[in-house]
Design an enzyme around this catalytic site. Structure first.
Site, PDB file in Angstrom:
ATOM      1  N   ASP A  63       4.572 -14.096   4.717  1.00 58.50           N
ATOM      2  CA  ASP A  63       3.715 -14.631   3.656  1.00 58.50           C
ATOM      3  C   ASP A  63       3.546 -13.645   2.502  1.00 58.50           C
ATOM      4  O   ASP A  63       2.572 -13.707   1.759  1.00 58.50           O
ATOM      5  CB  ASP A  63       2.348 -15.039   4.218  1.00 58.50           C
ATOM      6  CG  ASP A  63       1.589 -13.880   4.847  1.00 58.50           C
ATOM      7  OD1 ASP A  63       2.180 -12.788   4.982  1.00 58.50           O
ATOM      8  OD2 ASP A  63       0.418 -14.065   5.214  1.00 58.50           O
ATOM      9  N   ASN A 108      -1.356 -11.863  -0.645  1.00 59.08           N
ATOM     10  CA  ASN A 108      -0.075 -11.191  -0.839  1.00 59.08           C
ATOM     11  C   ASN A 108       0.742 -11.921  -1.899  1.00 59.08           C
ATOM     12  O   ASN A 108       0.543 -13.118  -2.115  1.00 59.08           O
ATOM     13  CB  ASN A 108       0.690 -11.172   0.487  1.00 59.08           C
ATOM     14  CG  ASN A 108       0.101 -10.165   1.452  1.00 59.08           C
ATOM     15  OD1 ASN A 108      -0.349  -9.103   1.046  1.00 59.08           O
ATOM     16  ND2 ASN A 108       0.092 -10.506   2.731  1.00 59.08           N
ATOM     17  N   CYS A 167      -6.123  -4.612   1.475  1.00 57.11           N
ATOM     18  CA  CYS A 167      -5.368  -4.903   2.696  1.00 57.11           C
ATOM     19  C   CYS A 167      -5.945  -4.041   3.814  1.00 57.11           C
ATOM     20  O   CYS A 167      -6.278  -2.878   3.593  1.00 57.11           O
ATOM     21  CB  CYS A 167      -3.888  -4.592   2.498  1.00 57.11           C
ATOM     22  SG  CYS A 167      -2.844  -4.927   3.940  1.00 57.11           S
ATOM     23  N   HIS A 168      -6.075  -4.614   5.006  1.00 58.55           N
ATOM     24  CA  HIS A 168      -6.642  -3.839   6.114  1.00 58.55           C
ATOM     25  C   HIS A 168      -5.571  -3.205   7.000  1.00 58.55           C
ATOM     26  O   HIS A 168      -5.881  -2.631   8.038  1.00 58.55           O
ATOM     27  CB  HIS A 168      -7.570  -4.705   6.964  1.00 58.55           C
ATOM     28  CG  HIS A 168      -6.944  -5.969   7.463  1.00 58.55           C
ATOM     29  ND1 HIS A 168      -7.634  -7.149   7.560  1.00 58.55           N
ATOM     30  CD2 HIS A 168      -5.682  -6.258   7.885  1.00 58.55           C
ATOM     31  CE1 HIS A 168      -6.842  -8.092   8.026  1.00 58.55           C
ATOM     32  NE2 HIS A 168      -5.656  -7.568   8.230  1.00 58.55           N
ATOM     33  N   HIS A 206       1.914  -2.365   2.570  1.00 55.04           N
ATOM     34  CA  HIS A 206       2.873  -2.755   3.604  1.00 55.04           C
ATOM     35  C   HIS A 206       4.040  -1.782   3.716  1.00 55.04           C
ATOM     36  O   HIS A 206       5.019  -2.067   4.409  1.00 55.04           O
ATOM     37  CB  HIS A 206       3.396  -4.176   3.385  1.00 55.04           C
ATOM     38  CG  HIS A 206       2.403  -5.237   3.751  1.00 55.04           C
ATOM     39  ND1 HIS A 206       2.769  -6.521   4.065  1.00 55.04           N
ATOM     40  CD2 HIS A 206       1.049  -5.216   3.853  1.00 55.04           C
ATOM     41  CE1 HIS A 206       1.695  -7.240   4.341  1.00 55.04           C
ATOM     42  NE2 HIS A 206       0.635  -6.464   4.216  1.00 55.04           N
ATOM     43  N   ASP A 213       1.052  -3.072   8.756  1.00 57.80           N
ATOM     44  CA  ASP A 213       2.093  -4.047   8.455  1.00 57.80           C
ATOM     45  C   ASP A 213       3.412  -3.409   8.044  1.00 57.80           C
ATOM     46  O   ASP A 213       4.429  -4.108   7.946  1.00 57.80           O
ATOM     47  CB  ASP A 213       1.623  -4.982   7.337  1.00 57.80           C
ATOM     48  CG  ASP A 213       0.432  -5.822   7.761  1.00 57.80           C
ATOM     49  OD1 ASP A 213       0.544  -6.527   8.769  1.00 57.80           O
ATOM     50  OD2 ASP A 213      -0.609  -5.761   7.084  1.00 57.80           O
TER      51      ASP A 213
END
Length: 500
Positions: A118, A152, A173-174, A232, A295
């Protein structure tokens, strides 16, 4: 009255409800003015019903507004939070299907260092367009507001807004919280080396015994971590225990414990996202010298992503959340959670505060708002870990501007920050290690630049340039066929003009 907090795409109830809970739990934000904006009537009604029931039951002095008018919502805002995903999950699955029919496994969007299902870049035209429109509304109606991007692709969207507008922007973002996995490695090694205990099976299955032992033998104040990179694509560049390099514990874990851990993990894992210590993560560590965090392990090169069997070897029985199995599980979980929230929100026979008791989400956004609006300096925040609350560093995505000296100033980096009433200030400095810079950062930044050019400038040639270097491309006809298949989808009439 406190700050005006606006949710764009508020109908993403699973996520919005978590942040609302954090706001309701924060005493210094309880007088906020909440605006929920979405274009979907049902979802807007769902989340506004949920929010208003909490406010009424808990007697919170807060106003909750619901609207389909984005400008009305944003006018005079202090904070704008967007989770909006135009056209929804299944639209992107149609483009993925069209891609696979022409030989592009998991879609033309899946490329080196971005295989996240995603994280829509090259085919995210409507997404990029919407976020530019939101930013322009903020410039016009709330020029001092902070814009928090949750959807995202955080890297591309934060970079775009930071470059193209005057808006105060941060990407959220976690994934950085994945650093907790190396603390588990530390616990496994110390338990074995100091006490002769094998807690590997407990940690591989995330049982309480693992965390009980970790809490008993490790003082978290003795652990120091630092991460650097892009959203990421962030790496553990510093890992120390009691002032000494702690990567040696990971090295010993790999030599002596990893196979046992993976054997138990493969047998018992129940989540495609259970990847922090998977074989792919360790292989990337061996290759690049640093552990990928959160991620980031979902990225890498085609080595980990050729097909489903390859993904299952590196990411476990589901192939990770971005395989055809993992993606189906993700969509199913989203649908089920929305149904659960709707059932509880519309069930007037039971208080919503009992059906969905408020609990901290672990997300950083409310800490950011509290620090910025109420002038509370912070570089860490409370999260749940080890059956209790601990402090975690605050990491967000902001334009680099010298924070990491060997990356471009105008690219968004994910970095440790300090937040106060004057803004969000990076703490981490230094450089990306050489091998990571050459083989990870440069390829990922290049793809980000290509996606930004494609979605801002357009033209069929931008799609061609994206595909001509793709390892799955066999000939020119394949490129033309897949571009045509995607642009001829009924939903893509406007997108087709953009790329004509």
């Amino acid at each position: 009255m406190g700050p005006k907090i606006v949710f764009i795409g508020a109908g993403s109830a699973r996520w919005t409800s978590r942040i609302l809970a954090d706001i309701f739990l924060n005493e210094d934000l309880r007088d906020s003015e909440i605006w929920l904006m979405d274009i979907d009537d049902y979802r807007l009604n769902l989340i506004s019903t949920l929010a208003r029931r909490y406010v009424k039951e808990l007697k919170i002095p807060m106003e909750v507004h619901a609207t389909k008018d984005r400008a009305e919502a944003i006018k005079g805002a202090d904070f704008v939070i967007s989770t909006a995903l135009p056209k929804g999950y299944m639209y992107y699955e149609k483009m993925r299907d069209a891609s696979e029919e022409h030989g592009y496994y998991r879609g033309i969007n899946s490329v080196e260092w971005n295989y996240v299902g995603d994280y829509h870049t090259i085919w995210g035209y409507y997404l990029f367009k919407l976020y530019m429109e939101i930013a322009r509304d903020i410039e016009d109606f709330a020029p001092d507001a902070w814009f928090f991007i949750v959807s995202n692709p955080v890297l591309e969207l934060t970079t775009m807004i930071g470059r193209e507008t005057k808006v105060n922007v941060a990407g959220i973002c976690h994934g950085f919280l994945g650093y907790r996995s190396v603390i588990e490695v530390l616990a496994m090694r110390l338990a074995k080396e100091k006490f002769g205990k094998n807690i590997i099976p407990h940690c591989a299955t995330h049982r309480a015994e693992c965390y009980d032992e970790l809490r008993r033998i490790i003082n978290l104040e003795d652990v120091e971590v630092e991460m650097k990179g892009l959203n990421h694509v962030i790496w553990l560049t510093k890992f120390e225990y009691k002032g000494e390099d702690a990567y040696k514990y990971l090295d010993n874990w790999i030599k002596e414990d990893a196979e046992e851990y993976w054997s138990v993990w493969r047998e018992h894992t129940m989540s495609p996202w259970d990847l922090d210590l998977c074989p792919a993560a360790i292989d990337m560590y061996k290759t690049y010298g640093y552990l990928p965090i959160g991620d980031s392990v979902r990225g890498g090169t085609w080595k980990y992503h050729w097909d489903l069997r390859t993904k299952q070897y590196w990411y476990g029985p589901y192939g990770g959340p971005d395989s055809e199995i993992g993606c189906a599980i993700r969509i199913l979980q989203v649908r089920r959670r929305i149904e659960e929230i709707a059932r509880m929100a519309f069930d007037r026979s039971r208080p919503i505060s009992q059906s969905m008791p408020l609990k901290p989400s672990g997300e950083v956004i409310v800490t950011l708002m509290d620090s910025l609006y109420n002038g509370k300096p912070a570089d860490s925040y409370e999260i749940s870990f080890l059956s209790g609350q601990v402090r975690a560093p605050i990491y967000v995505n902001i334009l680099n501007n010298g924070t990491i000296s060997n990356l471009p100033d105008d690219i968004a980096v994910e970095t440790h920050v300090r937040v106060d009433s004057s803004g969000i200030h990076p703490i981490s400095r230094g450089t990306i290690p050489d091998k990571l810079y050459k083989y990870v950062m440069l390829p990922r930044i290049t793809r980000a630049e290509w996606a930004l050019e494609a979605n801002l400038r357009g033209g069929r040639d931008t799609l061609f340039q994206w595909l001509i270097v793709d390892v799955r491309t066999r000939n020119m006809k394949q490129i033309d066929d897949v571009i045509n298949a995607i642009l001829e989808l009924p939903e893509n009439k406007e997108m087709a003009k953009h790329f004509s």
